[in-house]
Scaffold this active site. Structure first.
Site, PDB file in Angstrom:
ATOM      1  N   ASN A 167       0.829  -1.201   0.000  1.00  0.00           N
ATOM      2  CA  ASN A 167       0.000   0.000   0.000  1.00  0.00           C
ATOM      3  C   ASN A 167       0.868   1.258   0.000  1.00  0.00           C
ATOM      4  O   ASN A 167       1.938   1.298   0.607  1.00  0.00           O
ATOM      5  CB  ASN A 167      -0.993   0.003   1.170  1.00  0.00           C
ATOM      6  N   GLU A 209       0.362   5.282   0.696  1.00  0.00           N
ATOM      7  CA  GLU A 209      -0.530   6.342   1.172  1.00  0.00           C
ATOM      8  C   GLU A 209      -0.071   7.705   0.672  1.00  0.00           C
ATOM      9  O   GLU A 209       1.033   7.856   0.149  1.00  0.00           O
ATOM     10  CB  GLU A 209      -0.581   6.311   2.708  1.00  0.00           C
ATOM     11  N   GLU A 267      -3.123  -4.580  -3.165  1.00  0.00           N
ATOM     12  CA  GLU A 267      -3.673  -5.496  -4.165  1.00  0.00           C
ATOM     13  C   GLU A 267      -3.783  -4.821  -5.536  1.00  0.00           C
ATOM     14  O   GLU A 267      -3.444  -5.397  -6.563  1.00  0.00           O
ATOM     15  CB  GLU A 267      -5.064  -5.985  -3.740  1.00  0.00           C
ATOM     16  N   CYS A 319     -10.274  -4.825   0.105  1.00  0.00           N
ATOM     17  CA  CYS A 319     -11.437  -3.937   0.162  1.00  0.00           C
ATOM     18  C   CYS A 319     -12.302  -4.154  -1.086  1.00  0.00           C
ATOM     19  O   CYS A 319     -11.891  -4.816  -2.044  1.00  0.00           O
ATOM     20  CB  CYS A 319     -10.991  -2.475   0.277  1.00  0.00           C
ATOM     21  N   CYS A 329     -10.677  -3.165  -4.474  1.00  0.00           N
ATOM     22  CA  CYS A 329      -9.683  -4.134  -4.970  1.00  0.00           C
ATOM     23  C   CYS A 329     -10.361  -5.390  -5.499  1.00  0.00           C
ATOM     24  O   CYS A 329      -9.953  -5.930  -6.527  1.00  0.00           O
ATOM     25  CB  CYS A 329      -8.686  -4.486  -3.871  1.00  0.00           C
TER      26      CYS A 329
HETATM   27 ZN   LIG Z   1      -8.148  -2.318  -1.520  1.00  0.00          ZN
END
Ligand SMILES: [Zn+2]
Length: 133
Positions: free
Chosen positions: A42, A44, A55, A86, A89
């Site tokens: 990830n 940010e 992902e 999530c 994704c």
């Molecule tokens: Zn996600």
């Protein structure tokens, strides 16, 4: 490829997560039907809405390199318990491989495996829209 091997690669990818705001690092390892592995972590941003999940980064890396079909993805988060992809994704993964297998693993190397259709049973499909018109 062994599930645990893919989980290990996802753990390694997690080390590159850029998560100064949430401190919640996630790693993903995506195995293509052609046998290649694409990783993601990830990333940010100070403007939170611009952050991107591990992902999707893995999928976009793969697709931008010409891989469009995938067999399995492993996702590893931080802390206790499992980190599930999530909705965004799942939708992106379904675009390319609705039959994808999804592995979620915890810090103790326990893992669960699902079909993407179990996690996103009624995702949006453009084909459904075309059928209606
Ligand atoms: Zn996600």
């Amino acid at each position: 490829m062994e599930q645990r091997e893919l989980i290990e690669i996802a753990c390694k990818a997690r080390e590159n997560a850029y998560a100064p705001y949430s401190q919640f690092k996630v790693g993903a390892a995506l195995l293509s039907a052609g046998g290649k592995i694409f990783t993601g972590a990830n990333v940010e941003n100070a403007s939170y809405g611009l952050s991107t999940c591990a992902e999707r980064i893995a999928v976009f890396k793969a697709v931008s390199e010409g891989e469009l079909k995938f067999d399995i993805i492993a996702v590893v988060g931080s802390g206790v318990g499992y980190t599930y992809p999530c909705g965004a994704c799942l939708q992106v993964l379904a675009e390319f491989s609705p039959e994808l297998r999804v592995i979620v693993a915890d810090e103790k190397s326990n893992y669960k495996e699902y079909g993407l259709d179990e996690l996103l049973p009624l995702g949006f499909r453009m084909l459904d829209v075309r059928r209606e018109t």
